[in-house]
Design an enzyme around this catalytic site. Sequence first.
Site, PDB file in Angstrom:
ATOM      1  N   LYS A 201       0.839  -1.197   0.000  1.00  0.00           N
ATOM      2  CA  LYS A 201       0.000   0.000   0.000  1.00  0.00           C
ATOM      3  C   LYS A 201       0.877   1.252   0.000  1.00  0.00           C
ATOM      4  O   LYS A 201       0.676   2.167  -0.781  1.00  0.00           O
ATOM      5  CB  LYS A 201      -0.917  -0.047   1.229  1.00  0.00           C
ATOM      6  CG  LYS A 201      -1.810   1.143   1.372  1.00  0.00           C
ATOM      7  CD  LYS A 201      -2.766   0.978   2.541  1.00  0.00           C
ATOM      8  CE  LYS A 201      -3.414   2.332   2.836  1.00  0.00           C
ATOM      9  NZ  LYS A 201      -4.404   2.275   3.900  1.00  0.00           N
ATOM     10  N   GLU A 207      10.584  -4.611   4.398  1.00  0.00           N
ATOM     11  CA  GLU A 207      10.671  -6.021   3.987  1.00  0.00           C
ATOM     12  C   GLU A 207      10.329  -6.171   2.504  1.00  0.00           C
ATOM     13  O   GLU A 207      11.042  -6.827   1.734  1.00  0.00           O
ATOM     14  CB  GLU A 207       9.680  -6.874   4.805  1.00  0.00           C
ATOM     15  CG  GLU A 207      10.003  -6.991   6.277  1.00  0.00           C
ATOM     16  CD  GLU A 207       9.300  -5.949   7.124  1.00  0.00           C
ATOM     17  OE1 GLU A 207       9.001  -4.836   6.608  1.00  0.00           O
ATOM     18  OE2 GLU A 207       9.069  -6.230   8.315  1.00  0.00           O
ATOM     19  N   GLY A 259      -4.755  -1.807   5.061  1.00  0.00           N
ATOM     20  CA  GLY A 259      -3.937  -2.935   4.603  1.00  0.00           C
ATOM     21  C   GLY A 259      -4.583  -4.288   4.851  1.00  0.00           C
ATOM     22  O   GLY A 259      -4.656  -5.142   3.966  1.00  0.00           O
ATOM     23  N   ARG A 260      -5.075  -4.498   6.078  1.00  0.00           N
ATOM     24  CA  ARG A 260      -5.616  -5.815   6.410  1.00  0.00           C
ATOM     25  C   ARG A 260      -7.041  -6.013   5.902  1.00  0.00           C
ATOM     26  O   ARG A 260      -7.667  -7.040   6.170  1.00  0.00           O
ATOM     27  CB  ARG A 260      -5.523  -6.051   7.924  1.00  0.00           C
ATOM     28  CG  ARG A 260      -6.140  -4.957   8.773  1.00  0.00           C
ATOM     29  CD  ARG A 260      -5.724  -5.079  10.237  1.00  0.00           C
ATOM     30  NE  ARG A 260      -6.188  -3.961  11.052  1.00  0.00           N
ATOM     31  CZ  ARG A 260      -5.539  -2.807  11.182  1.00  0.00           C
ATOM     32  NH1 ARG A 260      -4.404  -2.611  10.523  1.00  0.00           N
ATOM     33  NH2 ARG A 260      -6.027  -1.846  11.952  1.00  0.00           N
ATOM     34  N   GLU A 345      -4.319  -6.785  15.036  1.00  0.00           N
ATOM     35  CA  GLU A 345      -3.853  -5.453  14.618  1.00  0.00           C
ATOM     36  C   GLU A 345      -4.998  -4.446  14.708  1.00  0.00           C
ATOM     37  O   GLU A 345      -4.776  -3.255  14.923  1.00  0.00           O
ATOM     38  CB  GLU A 345      -3.276  -5.503  13.187  1.00  0.00           C
ATOM     39  CG  GLU A 345      -2.429  -4.288  12.834  1.00  0.00           C
ATOM     40  CD  GLU A 345      -1.587  -4.474  11.559  1.00  0.00           C
ATOM     41  OE1 GLU A 345      -0.382  -4.774  11.657  1.00  0.00           O
ATOM     42  OE2 GLU A 345      -2.141  -4.316  10.466  1.00  0.00           O
ATOM     43  N   HIS A 376      -3.910 -32.998  17.877  1.00  0.00           N
ATOM     44  CA  HIS A 376      -2.726 -33.758  18.281  1.00  0.00           C
ATOM     45  C   HIS A 376      -1.598 -32.831  18.713  1.00  0.00           C
ATOM     46  O   HIS A 376      -0.439 -33.234  18.757  1.00  0.00           O
ATOM     47  CB  HIS A 376      -2.287 -34.666  17.137  1.00  0.00           C
ATOM     48  CG  HIS A 376      -3.337 -35.675  16.787  1.00  0.00           C
ATOM     49  ND1 HIS A 376      -3.427 -36.897  17.401  1.00  0.00           N
ATOM     50  CD2 HIS A 376      -4.399 -35.598  15.944  1.00  0.00           C
ATOM     51  CE1 HIS A 376      -4.467 -37.552  16.921  1.00  0.00           C
ATOM     52  NE2 HIS A 376      -5.083 -36.780  16.036  1.00  0.00           N
ATOM     53  N   LYS A 505       9.650  -0.810  14.188  1.00  0.00           N
ATOM     54  CA  LYS A 505      10.222  -0.434  12.886  1.00  0.00           C
ATOM     55  C   LYS A 505      11.291   0.632  13.069  1.00  0.00           C
ATOM     56  O   LYS A 505      12.373   0.560  12.486  1.00  0.00           O
ATOM     57  CB  LYS A 505       9.134   0.142  11.963  1.00  0.00           C
ATOM     58  CG  LYS A 505       8.142  -0.842  11.400  1.00  0.00           C
ATOM     59  CD  LYS A 505       7.244  -0.108  10.392  1.00  0.00           C
ATOM     60  CE  LYS A 505       5.981  -0.867  10.071  1.00  0.00           C
ATOM     61  NZ  LYS A 505       5.023  -0.094   9.286  1.00  0.00           N
TER      62      LYS A 505
HETATM   63  O1  F6P Z   1       2.347  -4.152   9.957  1.00  0.00           O
HETATM   64  C1  F6P Z   1       2.015  -2.862   9.646  1.00  0.00           C
HETATM   65  C2  F6P Z   1       1.446  -2.717   8.259  1.00  0.00           C
HETATM   66  O2  F6P Z   1       1.284  -1.383   8.014  1.00  0.00           O
HETATM   67  C3  F6P Z   1       0.142  -3.482   8.057  1.00  0.00           C
HETATM   68  O3  F6P Z   1      -0.938  -2.815   8.547  1.00  0.00           O
HETATM   69  C4  F6P Z   1       0.151  -3.635   6.585  1.00  0.00           C
HETATM   70  O4  F6P Z   1      -0.771  -4.583   6.174  1.00  0.00           O
HETATM   71  C5  F6P Z   1       1.584  -4.050   6.352  1.00  0.00           C
HETATM   72  O5  F6P Z   1       2.322  -3.253   7.278  1.00  0.00           O
HETATM   73  C6  F6P Z   1       2.108  -3.859   4.972  1.00  0.00           C
HETATM   74  O6  F6P Z   1       2.036  -2.530   4.556  1.00  0.00           O
HETATM   75  P1  F6P Z   1       2.214  -2.115   3.055  1.00  0.00           P
HETATM   76  O7  F6P Z   1       1.107  -2.721   2.265  1.00  0.00           O
HETATM   77  O8  F6P Z   1       2.167  -0.609   3.034  1.00  0.00           O
HETATM   78  O9  F6P Z   1       3.543  -2.622   2.564  1.00  0.00           O
END
Ligand code: F6P
Length: 540
Positions: A201, A207, A259-260, A345, A376, A505
């Site tokens: 987003k 990452e 995002g979620r 979250e 199990h 972060k």
């Molecule tokens: O973990 C924090 C967060 O902002 C989530 O809410 C989101 O889904 C994820 O990082 C990834 O964010 P982005 O889509 O901006 O890379």
Amino acid sequence: MNDWAALSDRLRETADRPIRALFSDPNRAQNFSAILETPATGPILFDYSKTNIDEATRAALLDLARARSVEARRDAMFQGARINETEDRAVLHTALRNLQGSVMVDGQDVMPEVRATLARMESFARDLRDGRIRAAGGRVTDVVNIGIGGSDLGPAMAVQALSPYADGPRCHFVSNVDGAHIHDVLEALNPETTLVIVASKTFTTIETMTNAQTAKAWMSRAVAEPTRQFVALSTALDKTSAFGIDPARVFGFADWVGGRYSMWGPIGLSLMIAIGPEDFRAFLAGAAAMDQHFLSAPLDENMPVALAMVGVWHRQVCGHAARAVLPYDQRLARLPAYLQQLEMESNGKRVSMDGEDLTVPSGPVVFGEPGTNGQHAFYQLIHQGTDVVPCEFLLAGQGHEPALAHQHRLLAANCLAQAEALMQGRTLEEARALMAAKGLSGEELERQARHRVFPGNRPSTLLLYPKLTPAMLGAIIALYEHRVFVEGVVLGINSFDQWGVELGKELASQLLPMIEGKATTEGRDGSTAALVARLREFGV
Ligand code: F6P
């Protein structure tokens, strides 16, 4: 008396009552179930009769929902009000699946843009699936979605859930910044026939951007114009073009998609590529059917409200810290992980919308595994541990393997057996009789019997649906989204921000130069400084 006090009274009055005693009412199973039948999904049953909620408790829970103005907040969300107050945004993931009509944000109808983006995604997915969009080495055989959190968990969960419908290129998911993840995925792929989707987003998530650069370098070793085999899903169009991705291959969305909550739009592209645009539309239709139900059903017949109020009862009133999500549906193996983000979250917050400390606990710890695997592993604690863990079972009436229907019946028997065992338990008397039947007596009988006692009276719910189709998955996910929303409204928190992920972060970006040996650890706590030193000794 405030509404929480009314519920505390209900808890005091009913805490010693065994759940099974409630079944002296022959209609309890019907009276404490919600059924939703839509053309898209068929009948979905949410059975919460195996909880200690009775008529008076349910009435108190619904009073609480009314007192918190759940209906008004719900309507405000669907109408595009800026209910995400700490980020000053509307919350309109529902607009991505209710494709008719108009939704106004700041005086502008957002739906033409939503429909246009969906049409572009569909045309792209069709061209890719039919081989009209090609990679350097010909037809695209594999798609790698690089994203994390909401840009990974939704499509990864859904691609697995709907694998019986997958007839497009194979989809893979890379999320972790651990190089092992992308290494192991790319190792098995041919860069000349692979398409990379960078899903972010913000297009700043460390990452994802790190993995995207790794994928670009991997691709460039075999392909002359690597970014031609890249697609971006993002709200940050300036950043996607800085990365070198053709704007025609960028699918944008607005900041009102959290995002979620984003798998219904561009972030769902990998799912659309896997199952095709028609089945993706069915997935949206299932969610839209749940939206309509949530919007129109009275609170006492409203399935998301029922699921939420059961959650509030167990967490905020009874104080149970965890909630197990137990899909007896192997393809929902990633649902617990998906719900961990959606629920934890969203509702893992200790301050209300107006900045006050909460007076009740925040949302619970969510965990789970598919049945029967979990049986199990951790069910021992659920049955005989000292803490009560409310369980949420999910089960389909039918699997996708008619030749293995006998295994599905065994699966179903296990699911119902677990719920029954949790509620009924086994008394000391019953355990003694079992031991006597085995020939034990005296002290040894007593000792062995105690280990075989199950306290019972442990609550569970069951979501029972005909089959895990695209529409059904859409409806199930929308059900959980609205459950989280209702619980958040009842708590008075903002379910749509995530400030709690920021501090880690920030500290990671400070620690990286120390781990690289470019900065000293002066001023850090002794533990962190010592660990950095040890890592450097290991040649990190
Ligand atoms: O973990 C924090 C967060 O902002 C989530 O809410 C989101 O889904 C994820 O990082 C990834 O964010 P982005 O889509 O901006 O890379």
